[in-house]
Write a protein that holds these residues in place. Sequence first.
Motif, PDB file in Angstrom:
ATOM      1  N   GLY A 696       0.885  -1.457  -0.067  1.00 57.62           N
ATOM      2  CA  GLY A 696      -0.050  -0.070  -0.026  1.00 57.62           C
ATOM      3  C   GLY A 696       0.691   1.131   0.094  1.00 57.62           C
ATOM      4  N   ARG A 697       1.896   1.357  -0.295  1.00 58.59           N
ATOM      5  CA  ARG A 697       3.262   2.329  -0.555  1.00 58.59           C
ATOM      6  C   ARG A 697       3.694   2.407  -1.882  1.00 58.59           C
ATOM      7  NH1 ARG A 697       0.528   2.956   2.972  1.00 58.59           N
ATOM      8  NH2 ARG A 697       1.008   3.754   5.794  1.00 58.59           N
ATOM      9  N   ASN A 698       4.537   3.613  -1.936  1.00 56.40           N
ATOM     10  CA  ASN A 698       4.813   3.533  -3.188  1.00 56.40           C
ATOM     11  C   ASN A 698       6.685   3.244  -2.980  1.00 56.40           C
ATOM     12  OD1 ASN A 698       6.606   4.231  -5.411  1.00 56.40           O
ATOM     13  ND2 ASN A 698       5.800   6.422  -5.882  1.00 56.40           N
ATOM     14  N   LEU A 699       6.664   2.153  -3.471  1.00 62.31           N
ATOM     15  CA  LEU A 699       8.425   1.997  -3.044  1.00 62.31           C
ATOM     16  C   LEU A 699       8.928   1.779  -4.007  1.00 62.31           C
ATOM     17  CD1 LEU A 699       7.268  -1.917  -1.357  1.00 62.31           C
ATOM     18  CD2 LEU A 699       7.543   0.617  -0.242  1.00 62.31           C
ATOM     19  N   VAL A 700       9.247   2.223  -4.898  1.00 64.34           N
ATOM     20  CA  VAL A 700      10.098   2.777  -6.127  1.00 64.34           C
ATOM     21  C   VAL A 700      10.756   4.151  -5.440  1.00 64.34           C
ATOM     22  CG1 VAL A 700      10.117   4.299  -7.971  1.00 64.34           C
ATOM     23  CG2 VAL A 700       8.144   2.628  -8.482  1.00 64.34           C
ATOM     24  N   PRO A 701      10.454   4.157  -4.869  1.00 66.36           N
ATOM     25  CA  PRO A 701      11.832   4.689  -4.016  1.00 66.36           C
ATOM     26  C   PRO A 701      12.732   4.347  -3.489  1.00 66.36           C
ATOM     27  CG  PRO A 701      10.534   6.698  -4.156  1.00 66.36           C
ATOM     28  CD  PRO A 701       9.611   5.394  -3.825  1.00 66.36           C
ATOM     29  N   PHE A 702      12.353   2.936  -2.476  1.00 67.36           N
ATOM     30  CA  PHE A 702      13.361   2.176  -1.859  1.00 67.36           C
ATOM     31  C   PHE A 702      13.462   1.785  -3.074  1.00 67.36           C
ATOM     32  CE2 PHE A 702      12.956  -1.863  -0.361  1.00 67.36           C
ATOM     33  CZ  PHE A 702      13.717  -2.548   1.149  1.00 67.36           C
ATOM     34  N   PHE A 703      13.520   1.061  -4.047  1.00 60.99           N
ATOM     35  CA  PHE A 703      14.410  -0.675  -5.062  1.00 60.99           C
ATOM     36  C   PHE A 703      15.215   0.203  -5.589  1.00 60.99           C
ATOM     37  CE2 PHE A 703      10.430  -2.578  -4.178  1.00 60.99           C
ATOM     38  CZ  PHE A 703      10.840  -3.405  -4.106  1.00 60.99           C
ATOM     39  N   THR A 704      14.919   2.293  -5.763  1.00 60.92           N
ATOM     40  CA  THR A 704      15.769   2.208  -6.872  1.00 60.92           C
ATOM     41  C   THR A 704      17.246   3.128  -5.944  1.00 60.92           C
ATOM     42  OG1 THR A 704      14.014   4.241  -8.057  1.00 60.92           O
ATOM     43  CG2 THR A 704      16.131   5.101  -7.313  1.00 60.92           C
ATOM     44  N   THR A 705      16.712   3.229  -4.459  1.00 57.69           N
ATOM     45  CA  THR A 705      18.136   3.598  -3.246  1.00 57.69           C
ATOM     46  C   THR A 705      19.092   2.115  -3.816  1.00 57.69           C
ATOM     47  OG1 THR A 705      17.103   4.848  -2.731  1.00 57.69           O
ATOM     48  CG2 THR A 705      18.675   3.930  -1.464  1.00 57.69           C
ATOM     49  N   TRP A 706      18.330   1.117  -3.655  1.00 51.63           N
ATOM     50  CA  TRP A 706      18.971   0.044  -3.572  1.00 51.63           C
ATOM     51  C   TRP A 706      19.672  -0.451  -5.470  1.00 51.63           C
ATOM     52  CZ3 TRP A 706      20.962  -3.140  -0.270  1.00 51.63           C
ATOM     53  CH2 TRP A 706      20.621  -3.264   1.205  1.00 51.63           C
ATOM     54  N   GLY A 707      18.913  -0.479  -6.117  1.00 49.92           N
ATOM     55  CA  GLY A 707      20.057  -0.300  -7.196  1.00 49.92           C
ATOM     56  C   GLY A 707      18.771  -0.590  -8.489  1.00 49.92           C
ATOM     57  N   PHE A 708      17.400  -1.460  -7.928  1.00 50.47           N
ATOM     58  CA  PHE A 708      16.956  -1.426  -9.381  1.00 50.47           C
ATOM     59  C   PHE A 708      16.792  -0.884 -10.398  1.00 50.47           C
ATOM     60  CE2 PHE A 708      15.945  -4.624  -5.576  1.00 50.47           C
ATOM     61  CZ  PHE A 708      14.752  -5.783  -6.297  1.00 50.47           C
ATOM     62  N   TRP A 724       6.561   5.819   0.892  1.00 57.15           N
ATOM     63  CA  TRP A 724       6.673   4.788   2.525  1.00 57.15           C
ATOM     64  C   TRP A 724       7.554   6.204   3.518  1.00 57.15           C
ATOM     65  CZ3 TRP A 724      10.243  -0.016   2.147  1.00 57.15           C
ATOM     66  CH2 TRP A 724      10.432  -0.370   4.007  1.00 57.15           C
ATOM     67  N   ALA A 725       6.954   6.513   3.954  1.00 59.22           N
ATOM     68  CA  ALA A 725       8.107   7.699   5.054  1.00 59.22           C
ATOM     69  C   ALA A 725       8.853   6.398   5.834  1.00 59.22           C
ATOM     70  CB  ALA A 725       6.777   7.754   6.484  1.00 59.22           C
ATOM     71  N   GLU A 726       9.012   5.939   6.470  1.00 62.54           N
ATOM     72  CA  GLU A 726       9.225   5.025   7.014  1.00 62.54           C
ATOM     73  C   GLU A 726      10.906   4.656   6.134  1.00 62.54           C
ATOM     74  OE1 GLU A 726       5.324   5.065   9.028  1.00 62.54           O
ATOM     75  OE2 GLU A 726       6.488   4.356   7.067  1.00 62.54           O
ATOM     76  N   ASN A 727      10.770   4.286   5.354  1.00 59.54           N
ATOM     77  CA  ASN A 727      11.821   3.837   4.218  1.00 59.54           C
ATOM     78  C   ASN A 727      13.298   4.012   5.234  1.00 59.54           C
ATOM     79  OD1 ASN A 727      13.229   3.117   1.983  1.00 59.54           O
ATOM     80  ND2 ASN A 727      13.539   4.577   0.457  1.00 59.54           N
ATOM     81  N   PRO A 728      13.853   2.668   4.859  1.00 66.35           N
ATOM     82  CA  PRO A 728      14.899   2.824   5.518  1.00 66.35           C
ATOM     83  C   PRO A 728      15.790   2.830   5.093  1.00 66.35           C
ATOM     84  CG  PRO A 728      14.491   0.066   5.498  1.00 66.35           C
ATOM     85  CD  PRO A 728      12.932   1.199   5.292  1.00 66.35           C
ATOM     86  N   VAL A 729      16.151   2.965   3.761  1.00 67.02           N
ATOM     87  CA  VAL A 729      17.193   3.012   2.765  1.00 67.02           C
ATOM     88  C   VAL A 729      17.181   5.589   2.685  1.00 67.02           C
ATOM     89  CG1 VAL A 729      18.217   1.315   2.675  1.00 67.02           C
ATOM     90  CG2 VAL A 729      16.295   2.611   1.178  1.00 67.02           C
ATOM     91  N   LYS A 730      15.686   5.806   2.976  1.00 66.62           N
ATOM     92  CA  LYS A 730      15.580   7.015   2.904  1.00 66.62           C
ATOM     93  C   LYS A 730      16.905   8.111   2.946  1.00 66.62           C
ATOM     94  CE  LYS A 730      11.885   9.234   4.643  1.00 66.62           C
ATOM     95  NZ  LYS A 730      10.761   9.298   5.496  1.00 66.62           N
ATOM     96  N   GLY A 731      17.646   8.768   1.700  1.00 69.03           N
ATOM     97  CA  GLY A 731      18.109   9.413   2.450  1.00 69.03           C
ATOM     98  C   GLY A 731      19.559   9.265   2.028  1.00 69.03           C
TER      99      GLY A 731
END
Length: 765
Positions: A696-708, A724-731
């Motif tokens: 239920g969240r836009n995970l594109v920023p999360f997967f982008t940081t991981w290099g997908f 995803w406000a709690e994205n653990p790799v945000k920033g």
Amino acid sequence: MIPSGCCSNNDGIDRLAVNAFLWLAEKAQQKNASAPAFRIAGINAWGYSTAMANLKVALQQRNMTNSRFKPAVTWSTVTPAQFLANATVRNETDIYWIDTYTSYSDQQIDAILTWFKTGRRGLVVAGHIWYQSYFNPNYDIYAEYSVNRILWPLGLMITPSADNGPAAAPSITAPPLHWMLYNNWYTTKLMSDAKANYSTWPVISTLDDLIFQNFAFMLKWLPARKTKFPNVTTMAGASVPGSDPYAGLWSTLNAARPNRTFPIPGPRPSHIIDVLDMSALIWGVRNLNVVGLKASPYASIIPGLDGTDASRTNVVLTITCNYSGIEWQRLYAAADSDLWRSTGLFAAPGQVVTVTTANASAIGAGLRIQVGSHTDDLWGAGKPEWKRLPVVVGSTPLAANGTQLGSPVGGLIYVRVPIGKQLGNVQFTFYNVLRAPYFKANSTTVAAWNATVRNYSAPWAELETSKFIITVPSIAIRNLTDPLPLLNFWNQVLDGFADIANMTRDRARAERIVVDEDISAGWLHSGYPIMAYNVPRLWQELLDEPYLRKYGAWGPFHELGHNHQWANMELGDQTAEASVNVFSAWAMLNVVNPTTGGYGAIRWEHYNEVADISKRRNAIAAYMNCTNRGCYGPSNWGTNWSVWNALITFLQLQEGFGWGFYSRMYGAYRAMGSGYITDYWTRVQLYIVTASQVAGRNLVPFFTTWGFPITDATRAAVSGLPQWAENPVKGITFKNATTMTAGHHHHHHRHLLMGAPLLRGVGEH
């Protein structure tokens, strides 16, 4: 099947087709030497009409080898029924073209063989049976594929094997000896002559492996010595008893086989004549052949001889012979295998066992009796040496009431039930067997276990629930006084795995694990059964409930996880060894007691690599910012995002959205239907979109940081979801960042498009 484009290019295939028909028509040509002509009849197979029209032109343009005249060729379509019914058609046919896909009746087979054996005849057989064997894996390829009932009396057979030959024929006049040795008849004759002192052995020892390989392949497909074809009704209506499929072949093999045993286990025999002895022994194991049955000295390795000299008995059992099968998308679970039903009985090495049943419907219904648990075939494992006989399991169909079978090495006895069979409860009687220690939850009582069952004489034991079955040497359970706490532990693990995989806890098939002296790959590997090495460490990880509650068993958890993975969720090898550890991590955190083990406990093994927060932080930093030679971080995602880096990603999703995230993921993929998505990049984008929808969240920023690599279409598909406000790799930023597109990375993954191999080894993971 000769291709419809045959004979206009004058290439190798064209010359093969034309020469084959000229050879088949040789007798007909001699009969009509003054005006060579031959008549071809064929069943209406795929491409037959076009191929024959082209062949006719090609044949008529070539001179006969024994005549200056060009042949006259006629051809027509003649079904097996017409061939049987019309004697004139048979008499006027010089070459009959049939295929492997047609079922031929007794009378049709008799007509074809009688016609052929009158001389001046040629028979063409087109096609294969490997495709049919997928749907009928338990067929007797001699008696139940009717084309082989035509061919075997002529000395030929078509197997369901898709194996390639060892090498192409050399394009020289005199082939070298090593190529001639591909012909097993030739090699057998050399052996026979050497044994009889007619000649010396002319083969150098470096070719031993080649001969071994070829005999093993041939003997793999020979039927058991006791096998006979069914009774045949001839054209005249007479009933003829089924013939011995060996005819004169077996006497030739016996002539070459020495009366001694193979000297050592291993692919490099000390003398080449022992090759046939080893191959024939393994043939006997595979087929449970009872003619000339005797115990092999290799039984002392696996399954072992302890207790097998005890008095044997007769046992009546009722076994449920229903099996609906499991989902084929469980890629590493050997989903196409028969179901094994344990009997708690053991066949002693070299002893004939007889099986009867009170249920007539079970005879010839596809059930098989199997002897042995250690199914890894070591022939093709590429090992420098074997620790046991390379094949120690065999099976035979329950084709008669009073089926006899026996193994030179012995083993636990199973009833194998094919997928789709619903035969209900079947009563069997097994004669001349040993009882094995066998605890079946909800059936065996603890009192009976301690009083008698755990002391039964057979050298192998089994502990069974409806979810998990453990097969170990009997010595490993002799001091186990109550199996129930242990089995409850494993039921907890399997129920949790079922929940993650979004499948019912009521399994159609219990998973199995078997320990062995030698296995085909890894320290353990997935499948049915899961295989592991027979060492005390594995006994402890399977049988010691207090140990398991404290430390867990990463290896067995890992392989059980493989048996639950879903094909479309995996990105080939890149994720196969990572997402599987979501299951392992669940078991560590939810069944094993983390307060007594703790992140620092050595037996937590690989989970510690990602569960320890400081180690995880360092691993993320090393991945995101790596600048060392050969280290490319997310900018080379296809190479570096795998195993532990990928597991961190998977666990971050679990920690963000709970274990239910993966249950919903599996549920979403199950709902997509049964088709396998072969395109790798489609699977990558589908995973990102599905994960976002499930979370239920836009995970594109999360997967982008991981290099997908993420396409614009994928970004658009999830753009309406909240971030995803709690994205653990945000920033987090990383060095050497590049724009990620599917096209940019395509070259990194070309090798993954075919998917991952079917055997998964835990190895160092």
